[in-house]
Design an enzyme around this catalytic site. Structure first.
Site, PDB file in Angstrom:
ATOM      1  CG  ASP A   6      -3.514   4.077   3.797  1.00 60.71           C
ATOM      2  OD1 ASP A   6      -4.593   3.897   4.407  1.00 60.71           O
ATOM      3  OD2 ASP A   6      -3.209   3.473   2.747  1.00 60.71           O
TER       4      ASP A   6
ATOM      5  CE  LYS B  63      -9.467  -2.521   2.941  1.00 58.37           C
ATOM      6  NZ  LYS B  63      -8.206  -1.882   2.672  1.00 58.37           N
TER       7      LYS B  63
ATOM      8  CD1 TRP C 209      -2.358  -2.127   1.599  1.00 63.63           C
ATOM      9  CD2 TRP C 209      -3.063  -0.981  -0.185  1.00 63.63           C
ATOM     10  NE1 TRP C 209      -3.419  -2.812   1.036  1.00 63.63           N
ATOM     11  CE2 TRP C 209      -3.863  -2.137  -0.054  1.00 63.63           C
ATOM     12  CE3 TRP C 209      -3.312  -0.109  -1.254  1.00 63.63           C
ATOM     13  CZ2 TRP C 209      -4.906  -2.441  -0.941  1.00 63.63           C
ATOM     14  CZ3 TRP C 209      -4.350  -0.405  -2.131  1.00 63.63           C
ATOM     15  CH2 TRP C 209      -5.128  -1.548  -1.979  1.00 63.63           C
TER      16      TRP C 209
END
Ligand SMILES: *Cc1c(COP(=O)(O)O)cnc(C)c1O
Length: 357
Positions: free
Chosen positions: A169, A193, A102
């Site tokens: 993030d 999530k 990511w």
């Protein structure tokens, strides 16, 4: 009705209580005669739902007054671009920490907007740890990192120091543990999530960082304009916001973020203690940087992956296959995964090892 234990990395499990309440309210929300899906985002009912969700989120994370909470669209992936568009403030460069899939995606996207300097990287050990010493340029606009690498299963358990605003993030561990918002310039998280359905992205940003955006930034992507419009510059993802609001209520009722953290620590311990006690399964992540939310593991022989997954499904456990980029298995055990789900997984792993070990 039977609910399965879903170990998906996202979209992921939601609390059964939340889904059931949403079910009860689906045709007629609080006597309004409407579903939340049918409400005008400008109407008093929905404006109330959105305001309450924001209030509860602020309370859960003790968000300081000088931070704005934005409820946006586009996923965490859009933030990879939106962050540089909003936070460069005319500067030529930003720093990034590279700890896995990511962060690599965030870096790639940022390179279209500015000079990117890698302040720290764990690539030397195949992204298996969280580097805590960052070499951040003093004139960088900000430093960005992924505080929980969903695919690699690497989590920062503290916030490293930096001379410029820190951007995180936090998609895959948002609301799983208390965070000190004041240490950050900006935190963002996609909802699917740990917060609610896909389609909603949460951005918490310090007020003094708003404005002075890159030329040609679309107005819906301008944090300042969104903040001024209470995130309703255009139609927001109303139903996702409503469900997120129910999740916030659920969290508050069970004792807030400190309580869910306790439960998350216990769940993760159950699984990691077992992984440490066996040679049949492996986990490559440095012990002190293991993620409480995403637990990747491998079987001694990759040929056993398929039989393992099949047996898990037969026992009511799905989505355990690891990300295509790393293989193996991954158990995502977010807030809504009950302890019984993790216990069932560990019991099954023991049984499988006995049969194949
Ligand atoms: C899932 C995830 C993303 C991407 O989220 P989208 O909503 O699909 O854009 C980005 N970062 C992290 C850490 C994630 O877990």
């Amino acid at each position: 009705m039977s609910r399965i234990f879903n170990f998906s990395a996202g979209p992921a499990m939601l609390p059964a209580e939340v889904l059931s309440r949403a079910g009860d309210e689906i045709l007629d929300w609080h006597g309004s005669g409407m579903s939340v899906m049918e409400m005008s985002h400008r109407g008093k009912e929905f404006v109330g739902i959105a305001a309450e969700a924001e209030k509860d989120l602020r309370e859960l994370l003790s968000v300081p007054q000088n931070y704005k909470v934005l409820l946006l669209q586009g996923g965490a992936t859009l933030q990879f671009a939106q962050v540089p568009m909003n936070l460069l403030h005319g500067k030529g460069g930003a720093d990034y920490v590279s700890t896995g899939e990511w962060s690599k995606k965030a870096i790639k996207e940022a390179k279209a907007f500015c000079d990117v300097h890698i302040a720290a990287s764990s690539e030397d050990k195949n992204f298996s740890y969280a580097p805590k010493h960052w070499n951040v340029r003093k004139d960088a606009a900000y430093v960005h990192y992924c505080s929980n690498e969903t695919i690699g299963g690497v989590e920062f358990h503290s916030v490293p120091a930096a001379p410029v605003p820190i951007v995180a993030d936090a998609s895959s561990h948002f609301l799983s543990r208390p965070i000190e918002i004041a240490k950050f310039g900006l935190i963002y998280a996609g909802a699917q999530k740990n917060v609610g359905p896909a389609g909603l992205t949460i951005v918490i940003v310090r007020e003094d960082l708003l404005g002075n955006v890159a030329k040609s930034t679309p107005s819906v992507m301008d944090y300042k304009l969104q903040a001024e419009a209470d995130s309703m510059l255009n139609t927001p993802p109303t139903y996702s916001m409503y469900i997120a609001g129910l999740v916030f209520k659920w969290l508050k009722a069970l004792g807030g973020v400190p309580e869910i953290e306790k439960r998350n620590v216990a769940k993760a311990k159950l699984l990691y203690d077992f992984l440490d006690a066996t040679k049949f399964y492996g986990n490559p992540v440095a012990k002190e940087d293991r993620s409480r939310m995403n637990v990747p593991f491998t079987l001694r022989d990759a040929k056993l992956d398929e039989p393992f997954l099949k047996g898990a499904a037969e026992r009511g456990m799905v989505q355990l296959k690891g990300h295509r980029s790393v293989g193996g298995m991954r158990a995502s055990i977010y807030n809504a995964m009950p302890r019984e789900g993790v216990q069932r997984l560990v019991d099954y792993m023991k049984e499988f090892e006995k049969r194949h070990g």
